[in-house]
Design an enzyme around this catalytic site. Structure first.
Site, PDB file in Angstrom:
ATOM      1  CD  GLU A 188      62.526  36.161  35.530  1.00  0.00           C
ATOM      2  OE1 GLU A 188      62.487  35.558  34.206  1.00  0.00           O
ATOM      3  OE2 GLU A 188      61.542  36.396  36.012  1.00  0.00           O
TER       4      GLU A 188
ATOM      5  CD1 TRP B  26      62.354  30.420  34.550  1.00  0.00           C
ATOM      6  CD2 TRP B  26      61.757  32.085  36.207  1.00  0.00           C
ATOM      7  NE1 TRP B  26      60.902  30.448  34.854  1.00  0.00           N
ATOM      8  CE2 TRP B  26      60.496  31.473  35.853  1.00  0.00           C
ATOM      9  CE3 TRP B  26      61.755  33.250  36.907  1.00  0.00           C
ATOM     10  CZ2 TRP B  26      59.392  31.886  36.183  1.00  0.00           C
ATOM     11  CZ3 TRP B  26      60.379  33.345  37.581  1.00  0.00           C
ATOM     12  CH2 TRP B  26      59.412  32.891  37.489  1.00  0.00           C
TER      13      TRP B  26
ATOM     14  CG  HIS C 123      64.291  39.453  33.827  1.00  0.00           C
ATOM     15  ND1 HIS C 123      62.845  39.124  34.209  1.00  0.00           N
ATOM     16  CD2 HIS C 123      64.734  39.646  35.314  1.00  0.00           C
ATOM     17  CE1 HIS C 123      62.704  39.389  35.336  1.00  0.00           C
ATOM     18  NE2 HIS C 123      63.886  39.581  36.065  1.00  0.00           N
TER      19      HIS C 123
ATOM     20  NE  ARG D  91      62.260  38.395  40.766  1.00  0.00           N
ATOM     21  CZ  ARG D  91      61.820  38.190  39.612  1.00  0.00           C
ATOM     22  NH1 ARG D  91      61.848  37.218  38.949  1.00  0.00           N
ATOM     23  NH2 ARG D  91      61.141  39.131  38.965  1.00  0.00           N
TER      24      ARG D  91
ATOM     25  CG  ASN E  57      58.401  39.099  36.507  1.00  0.00           C
ATOM     26  OD1 ASN E  57      59.525  38.832  36.590  1.00  0.00           O
ATOM     27  ND2 ASN E  57      57.847  38.932  35.410  1.00  0.00           N
ATOM     28  CD  GLU E  58      60.005  39.387  32.536  1.00  0.00           C
ATOM     29  OE1 GLU E  58      58.987  38.974  31.502  1.00  0.00           O
ATOM     30  OE2 GLU E  58      61.092  38.347  32.586  1.00  0.00           O
TER      31      GLU E  58
ATOM     32  CE1 TYR F 177      65.303  33.406  30.762  1.00  0.00           C
ATOM     33  CE2 TYR F 177      64.234  35.568  31.320  1.00  0.00           C
ATOM     34  CZ  TYR F 177      64.331  34.299  31.788  1.00  0.00           C
ATOM     35  OH  TYR F 177      64.167  33.704  32.878  1.00  0.00           O
TER      36      TYR F 177
END
Length: 542
Positions: free
Chosen positions: A251, A280, A222, A78, A155-156, A224
């Site tokens: 990610e 990531w 993503h 990516r 992105n996001e 996290y």
């Protein structure tokens, strides 16, 4: 009837829906495409992304990274691009070169615009509509590349403010790209800085998917700090699977400033469900998140703990990646592994290193590299990788016996049988007496709040031989308590803390280091410890 149809069209437009998507059958997709909730290649073969993110727009001179990422087994990369709204714009020529390099290295290329990050909360962020305009402006670099390129629109694209607009904004961007003639598979990121803690993407995914007249949109979450528990990870991903909607983890990391994601569960559950993941990130992180680098300073020979985990750990890229069949002979899937490498021959044996060479393997589509493993009873650990039939293994302990063997990998991701092993005993290191300090420890408080804090410990090997299977000890001067630790396992008795390594932090090579992170509690004061021992020998403090 005409007036009624026009009214219906206006109503759908106001709702942010495409009348075409609602009333007409999906057009036949070309290249990489979605079918029944799965990502397929143009020949109908299932394709599961296994790769990493590369920060190209900030490091445009680091294009060699694409080859290095492939050598470590990834099938997808990516690539971070900029529309020019926040960073220097990646133009048609640059993007065309990136696509060419992806194809040269037999990678599927996911291209993403990063300028949209945190829109609505981040003042400088671009909108998804602006991102769509960027893709249209560089269409010449993407034309005809549907077999090799996925367009990750932005992105996001929303932070934690205004995220309620995510569904309408995403539908609008998809329709705009389709109306401009794009036939590529599209990828859309979740709001809430990519983590969708509000379930906005989850609950609106069907309407977004249905807005694509080609039915060729996949969803990216993503993972996290929101995804610290295995149950949360499994629940989120299985919701999409059960709904027949394509989902991948676009990610994730082994740690983050907002919490401690369960990377083992992410890797295991995506493997169980047959879903893609893109970690990531390769290198170049800064601003306090340097721990997310997989290699140090873009050097593929200097893997970090995170890099070793995602490339060589259980359910990692080395275990599960399969090259896209578009690169195979005749477009068919290659399942033939390389021949077994010859028995390694050891030379240049020192106290801490050995050079190994072996008879090369052969393969019908070409050998792309070799993995050297250290073999122990019931286990093996990758200790070196090589594009050719020799490698030097470093970080060994003097006067210690080792057993090494080799695997070959081909361009389709197949792995050979393991070669016969060679036994090696390292030389006498000399010079260092038992009990001498061979380590340095740096301790810092990363963040603190009433009654709690986050700490970091970096252990550096300052000796002449590798530290393997170490035990770290310290005592808190103010009665602090460790509540959670990553990078190892912790026990605490009173103020005394003992840490033993995880499998991926157990070896600290000469001049190398490993990083531990933890959360803890405190009362009164949070004074840092100033004395540390490693294997009962005192370390210097940095």
């Amino acid at each position: 009837m005409a007036a009624f149809a026009a009214a219906i069209g206006l109503l759908l437009s106001l709702l942010g829906l495409s009348r075409t998507a609602q009333a007409e059958p999906a057009a036949a997709a070309t290249g990489i495409h979605v079918q029944d909730g799965r990502v397929l290649e143009s020949n109908g073969n299932d394709f599961v992304m296994r790769g990493v993110n590369h920060p190209h727009t900030w490091f445009t001179g680091r294009t060699a990274a694409l080859g290095h990422i492939k050598e470590l087994g990834a099938n997808t990369v990516r690539v971070v691009l900029s529309s020019g709204d926040r960073w220097t714009r990646n133009d048609v020529s640059d993007v065309r070169n990136i696509v060419s390099l992806c194809k040269q290295h037999r990678l599927i290329c996911v291209l993403e615009v990063h300028d949209t990050t945190g829109y609505g909360e981040e003042g400088a962020a671009a909108s998804l509509d602006q991102a769509a305009d960027y893709w249209i402006s560089i269409r010449d670099a993407l034309r005809g590349e549907e077999d090799y390129v996925v367009i990750n629109i932005g992105n996001e694209p929303h932070g934690n403010t205004g995220y309620e607009r995510w569904a309408a904004d995403t539908r609008g961007a998809i329709v705009k790209l389709r109306q401009a003639g794009f036939e590529h598979a599209l990828m859309v990121d979740a709001p809430n800085w990519g983590q969708d803690w509000t379930h906005t993407m989850r609950d609106n995914a069907r309407s977004v998917f249905d807005a694509d007249p080609q039915g060729n949109t996949m969803f990216s979450i993503h993972m996290y700090g929101v995804f610290e528990q295995e149950s949360v990870i499994r629940s989120y991903l299985t919701h999409f699977v059960n709904a027949g909607l394509p989902i991948l983890v676009g990610e994730f990391g082994h740690y983050h400033s907002d919490g401690d994601p369960d990377e083992d569960a992410i890797l295991r559950i995506t493997r169980e469900l047959g879903l893609g993941y893109l970690g990531w990130s390769w290198s170049g992180n800064s601003g306090g998140v340097d721990y997310l680098d997989m290699v140090r300073d873009f050097d593929p020979a200097s893997l970090t703990d995170w890099g070793r985990r995602i490339f060589h750990g259980p359910d990692g890229i080395g275990d599960t990646s399969r090259e896209a069949t578009v690169y195979g002979s005749g477009g068919g899937e290659d399942t033939t592994p390389p021949t077994t490498p010859g028995t390694p021959v050891a030379s240049d044996i020192t106290a801490t290193s050995v050079t190994l060479s072996w008879a090369a393997s052969t393969d019908n589509v070409g050998v792309t590299g070799y993995d050297v493993v250290r073999v122990a009873t019931g286990s093996e650990t990758v200790v070196a990788t090589s594009a050719g039939n020799s490698a030097t293994v470093t970080g060994l302990t003097p006067q210690t016996g080792y057993s090494f063997a080799v695997y070959a990998r081909d361009a389709a991701g197949n792995r050979s049988s393991r070669s016969p092993a060679v036994n090696v005993t390292t030389a006498d290191g000399g010079g260092q007496e038992p009990g001498d300090a061979a380590c340095s420890v740096a301790y810092r408080v990363v963040g603190e709040w009433p009654g709690g804090f986050q700490g970091e410990v970096v252990i550096s090997n300052t000796g002449t031989s590798a530290l393997d299977g170490w035990t770290l000890g310290w005592s808190f001067p103010a009665g602090q308590t460790v509540t959670n630790l990553w990078g190892g396992t912790v026990t605490q008795s009173g103020s005394a803390v003992t840490v033993r390594p995880a499998s991926y932090t157990s070896v600290i090579p000469v001049s190398g280091s490993v990083t531990l992170g933890f959360t803890g509690t405190w009362t009164g004061s949070n004074t840092s410890p100033d004395t540390f021992t490693l294997d009962n020998s005192a370390c210097t403090t940095a």
